[in-house]
Design a protein around this motif. Structure first.
Motif, mmCIF file in Angstrom:
data_model
loop_
_atom_site.group_PDB
_atom_site.id
_atom_site.type_symbol
_atom_site.label_atom_id
_atom_site.label_comp_id
_atom_site.label_asym_id
_atom_site.label_seq_id
_atom_site.Cartn_x
_atom_site.Cartn_y
_atom_site.Cartn_z
ATOM 1 N N LEU A 1 0.831 -1.200 0.000
ATOM 2 C CA LEU A 1 0.000 0.000 0.000
ATOM 3 C C LEU A 1 0.869 1.256 0.000
ATOM 4 O O LEU A 1 0.643 2.180 -0.792
ATOM 5 C CB LEU A 1 -0.921 -0.031 1.219
ATOM 6 N N ILE A 2 1.866 1.289 0.862
ATOM 7 C CA ILE A 2 2.754 2.450 0.943
ATOM 8 C C ILE A 2 3.551 2.606 -0.349
ATOM 9 O O ILE A 2 3.731 3.729 -0.856
ATOM 10 C CB ILE A 2 3.673 2.335 2.169
ATOM 11 N N ARG A 3 4.026 1.505 -0.898
ATOM 12 C CA ARG A 3 4.763 1.564 -2.160
ATOM 13 C C ARG A 3 3.912 2.222 -3.251
ATOM 14 O O ARG A 3 4.400 3.080 -4.002
ATOM 15 C CB ARG A 3 5.166 0.152 -2.593
ATOM 16 N N PHE A 4 2.663 1.828 -3.345
ATOM 17 C CA PHE A 4 1.762 2.372 -4.364
ATOM 18 C C PHE A 4 1.513 3.858 -4.132
ATOM 19 O O PHE A 4 1.589 4.670 -5.072
ATOM 20 C CB PHE A 4 0.447 1.606 -4.332
ATOM 21 N N VAL A 5 1.228 4.243 -2.901
ATOM 22 C CA VAL A 5 0.974 5.659 -2.613
ATOM 23 C C VAL A 5 2.210 6.487 -2.911
ATOM 24 O O VAL A 5 2.118 7.568 -3.521
ATOM 25 C CB VAL A 5 0.526 5.849 -1.148
ATOM 26 N N GLU A 6 3.371 6.024 -2.509
ATOM 27 C CA GLU A 6 4.590 6.798 -2.741
ATOM 28 C C GLU A 6 4.894 6.950 -4.229
ATOM 29 O O GLU A 6 5.408 7.987 -4.652
ATOM 30 C CB GLU A 6 5.769 6.135 -2.014
ATOM 31 N N ALA A 7 4.549 5.953 -5.005
ATOM 32 C CA ALA A 7 4.779 6.030 -6.450
ATOM 33 C C ALA A 7 3.791 6.962 -7.154
ATOM 34 O O ALA A 7 4.102 7.551 -8.195
ATOM 35 C CB ALA A 7 4.690 4.642 -7.084
ATOM 36 N N ARG A 8 2.599 7.128 -6.544
ATOM 37 C CA ARG A 8 1.532 7.877 -7.186
ATOM 38 C C ARG A 8 1.322 9.273 -6.600
ATOM 39 O O ARG A 8 0.691 10.111 -7.242
ATOM 40 C CB ARG A 8 0.213 7.099 -7.067
ATOM 41 N N ARG A 9 1.814 9.553 -5.426
ATOM 42 C CA ARG A 9 1.545 10.816 -4.754
ATOM 43 C C ARG A 9 2.134 11.981 -5.521
ATOM 44 O O ARG A 9 3.131 11.860 -6.245
ATOM 45 C CB ARG A 9 2.121 10.805 -3.349
ATOM 46 N N LEU A 10 1.504 13.139 -5.356
ATOM 47 C CA LEU A 10 2.073 14.360 -5.878
ATOM 48 C C LEU A 10 3.259 14.744 -5.024
ATOM 49 O O LEU A 10 3.198 14.729 -3.789
ATOM 50 C CB LEU A 10 1.036 15.494 -5.854
ATOM 51 N N LYS A 11 4.363 15.077 -5.664
ATOM 52 C CA LYS A 11 5.583 15.423 -4.922
ATOM 53 C C LYS A 11 5.601 16.911 -4.571
ATOM 54 O O LYS A 11 5.037 17.727 -5.256
ATOM 55 C CB LYS A 11 6.813 15.056 -5.746
#
Length: 293
Positions: free
Chosen positions: A283-293
């Motif tokens: 879950l964290i991997r997916f959010v970190e890959a998709r989040r706005l930086k």
């Protein structure tokens, strides 16, 4: 999707103590909170029972890092065959993901059979609107949204985002949603064969209701987490959902998590149960890959 049988599950808790509880195979709330009691919310900002609608069940709890700034904002929807479950039983999800740096709303919704589809999906959309409208108050970003759910909540999460009707009703732009994370969700099954039919309209056609039939062309990327040992929600649900998303041109990742069952796949979100399996890490991997930086 089965009838959510009652099972006995043995878990190793803190200090290698054996904890054995009888629990519902759909939600597993008692075991999740019992073995997760050591995960204190100290140092987090926790605001309970925020009203997002008129019904007594239209409440959500917010968990956020005290120093959050423009953080990803995630709505989590509990399971329970649309007939049970409660946000209080999933406090561990809010705590765990807030520790990862996210602003998390853990919601309740109206329950069947008194409230059938689409009532609980509309509640999810209304809760998402509330969370988006209030995200900045907790250090979250209203344009950096994620929606997740377990079991029946996974259905709700996918349906409220992928069916264009529900976000339009609450005026939430789909462009503000960075991703959907379904955890053991029943996205594609014939409810008429199961007790969970009471959560859907009498005479309803699964072909008109299941999320895999409603994929909007501008849907955000999806992560579909499947428990290898799940005997409650058949893995074909995720396969059908994956195929529908790919057909619509929507990025999707389907991850089968070894050893986990329908209960432990959500229990493994708890920080002191990550040894069970990879739910939290994925879950964290997916959010970190998709989040706005």
């Amino acid at each position: 999707m089965s009838r959510f049988p009652v099972r006995r599950l043995a878990l190793l808790g803190a200090g290698a103590a054996a904890v054995t509880l009888t629990l519902s195979a759909c939600s597993g709330e008692r075991v999740q909170n019992a073995v997760n009691a050591t995960n204190s919310t100290r140092g987090l900002r926790v605001v309970l029972d925020q009203r997002y609608g008129p019904d007594a069940r239209n409440r959500l709890d917010v968990y956020a890092p005290k120093d959050a700034r423009n953080a990803p904002t995630l709505l989590f929807i509990h399971g329970g065959s649309w007939q049970g479950g409660d946000k209080s039983g999933h406090a561990f999800v809010g705590e765990s993901l807030a520790r990862a740096g996210y602003v998390v709303g853990v919601m309740n919704y109206r329950l069947a059979p008194q409230h059938r589809y689409p009532s609980y999906v509309q509640d999810g959309a209304a809760a998402l609107k509330w969370l988006r409208d209030h995200a900045r108050e907790f250090g979250g970003s209203p344009e950096n949204l994620f929606v997740s759910g377990h079991s029946a909540g996974g259905f709700n999460a996918a349906e409220l985002v992928d069916n264009a009707r529900w976000l339009a009703e609450v005026n939430v732009p789909v462009s503000s949603i960075r991703g959907v994370i379904g955890i053991a969700g029943p996205y594609s099954y014939d409810f008429r064969q199961y007790q969970s039919r009471v959560a859907f309209p009498e005479g309803g056609d699964p072909g008109d209701i299941m999320p895999d039939r409603h994929i909007r062309p501008d849907a955000p990327p999806h992560l579909l987490l499947v428990a290898e040992k799940d005997t409650t929600v058949h893995p074909q649900n995720a396969l059908n959902m994956e195929a529908a998303l790919k057909k619509a041109g929507i990025p999707v990742q389907r991850v089968v998590l070894p050893r986990l069952n329908h209960v432990t796949v959500i229990g493994a979100v708890a920080r002191n149960l990550t040894w069970l399996g990879g739910t939290r890490a994925e879950l964290i991997r997916f959010v970190e890959a998709r989040r706005l930086k």
